[in-house]
Write a protein that holds these residues in place. Structure first.
Motif, short mmCIF file in Angstrom:
data_model
loop_
_atom_site.label_atom_id
_atom_site.label_comp_id
_atom_site.label_asym_id
_atom_site.label_seq_id
_atom_site.Cartn_x
_atom_site.Cartn_y
_atom_site.Cartn_z
N ARG A 112 0.83 -1.21 0.00
CA ARG A 112 0.00 0.00 0.00
C ARG A 112 0.86 1.26 0.00
NH1 ARG A 112 -5.29 -1.02 -1.30
NH2 ARG A 112 -5.95 -2.91 -0.26
N ALA A 131 -7.96 7.04 -3.05
CA ALA A 131 -8.89 6.45 -2.09
C ALA A 131 -10.09 5.85 -2.80
CB ALA A 131 -9.33 7.50 -1.07
N VAL A 136 -11.10 2.74 -0.36
CA VAL A 136 -10.80 3.01 1.05
C VAL A 136 -11.10 4.47 1.35
CG1 VAL A 136 -9.03 1.20 1.19
CG2 VAL A 136 -8.37 3.53 0.58
N SER A 137 -11.07 4.82 2.61
CA SER A 137 -11.33 6.21 2.98
C SER A 137 -10.11 7.08 2.72
CB SER A 137 -11.71 6.30 4.46
OG SER A 137 -10.58 6.06 5.27
N TYR A 138 -10.38 8.38 2.65
CA TYR A 138 -9.31 9.36 2.48
C TYR A 138 -8.32 9.27 3.65
CZ TYR A 138 -7.04 13.93 2.32
OH TYR A 138 -6.12 14.93 2.29
N GLN A 139 -8.82 9.06 4.85
CA GLN A 139 -7.97 8.95 6.04
C GLN A 139 -7.03 7.75 5.95
OE1 GLN A 139 -7.57 11.26 8.26
NE2 GLN A 139 -9.12 12.49 7.22
N THR A 140 -7.50 6.67 5.34
CA THR A 140 -6.64 5.49 5.15
C THR A 140 -5.47 5.83 4.24
OG1 THR A 140 -8.54 4.02 5.47
CG2 THR A 140 -6.60 3.09 4.38
N VAL A 141 -5.76 6.54 3.17
CA VAL A 141 -4.69 6.94 2.24
C VAL A 141 -3.72 7.88 2.95
CG1 VAL A 141 -4.16 8.18 0.10
CG2 VAL A 141 -6.08 6.60 0.18
N ARG A 142 -4.22 8.76 3.81
CA ARG A 142 -3.34 9.65 4.57
C ARG A 142 -2.44 8.85 5.52
NH1 ARG A 142 -3.42 14.96 4.85
NH2 ARG A 142 -3.01 14.95 7.08
N SER A 143 -2.96 7.73 6.07
CA SER A 143 -2.12 6.90 6.94
C SER A 143 -1.03 6.20 6.12
CB SER A 143 -2.96 5.88 7.72
OG SER A 143 -3.43 4.86 6.87
N TRP A 144 -1.35 5.79 4.88
CA TRP A 144 -0.33 5.22 4.00
C TRP A 144 0.76 6.26 3.75
CZ3 TRP A 144 -3.97 3.27 -0.47
CH2 TRP A 144 -4.76 2.23 0.00
#
Length: 164
Positions: A112, A131, A136-144
Motif C-alpha cells: 500500500r 482512495a 478506502v477512505s481518504y484517512q486510510t490513504v493519509r495513513s499510507w
C-alpha cells in the motif's frame, strides 16, 4: 551493500547487454559480456557507500572496462558515434539508473505504501482519487502517506540523501 553478487548481477545483466549493444560491440558479444560481468564484480568489491550510489558507480565502471576492451581488440578499427545516438543513449541510461535508485527506496515499503508513492508522489494523482480507486477512505490513504514518508526518511538517512 547487503546484496550478494548474484543478486547484483541479476539486476545489472540488462545494463551490461545494453552497453554492449550501444557501443557496437555485439560482434564479440560473449567476450564483452564476460568483461562486463568481471567489471561488475570489481565494482561490487571496491564499492564504498560513503562515496555515492552503487548503480551509477557500477555503470561507469562497466562502461570504462568495455571501452578499454574495445580499444584493445580494435586497434585499427574506428567506432563512429553520432551526437543523436549519444543523446538517446544518455536518456535511457538516466531513466534506467533512476528506476534502480527508486527500487532501493521502495523495497522497504509495504504494498500500500508503494502504491501511494507510485500514484500520488510519482504520478501526481490526488489522494482522494487514490482512495476512490482503492475503495478506502481518504484517512486510510493519509495513513499510507504518513507511514511511507516516515520509512522513506529513514531509508534516505541510511543512504545519506537529503530529507524527503
Amino acid at each position: 551493500m547487503n546484496e550478494t553478487y548474484e543478486m547484483v548481477l541479476t539486476r545489472f545483466e540488462n545494463l551490461i547487454k545494453k552497453l554492449i549493444k550501444d557501443y557496437g560491440l555485439s560482434s564479440d558479444f560473449d567476450e564483452m559480456q564476460q568483461i562486463g560481468r568481471i567489471a561488475l564484480w570489481e565494482a561490487y568489491t571496491k564499492y564504498d557507500p560513503v562515496k555515492g550510489h552503487f548503480p551509477p558507480y557500477a555503470k561507469q565502471y562497466i562502461s570504462g572496462r568495455l571501452l578499454q576492451a574495445a580499444k584493445k581488440s580494435a586497434q585499427h578499427q574506428h567506432v563512429v558515434c553520432s551526437e543523436a545516438i549519444l543523446q538517446t543513449t544518455h536518456h535511457y541510461e538516466v531513466q534506467y539508473l533512476e528506476e534502480l535508485l527508486l527500487q532501493e527506496y521502495v523495497n522497504g515499503l509495504s504494498k500500500r505504501e508503494r502504491l501511494f508513492v507510485e500514484c500520488v508522489i510519482l504520478q501526481g494523482e490526488p489522494q482522494t482519487v487514490l482512495a476512490e480507486k482503492e475503495g478506502v477512505s481518504y484517512q486510510t490513504v493519509r495513513s499510507w502517506r504518513k507511514t511511507a514518508l516516515a520509512k522513506l526518511r529513514i531509508i534516505a538517512g541510511k543512504m545519506n540523501h537529503p530529507k524527503v
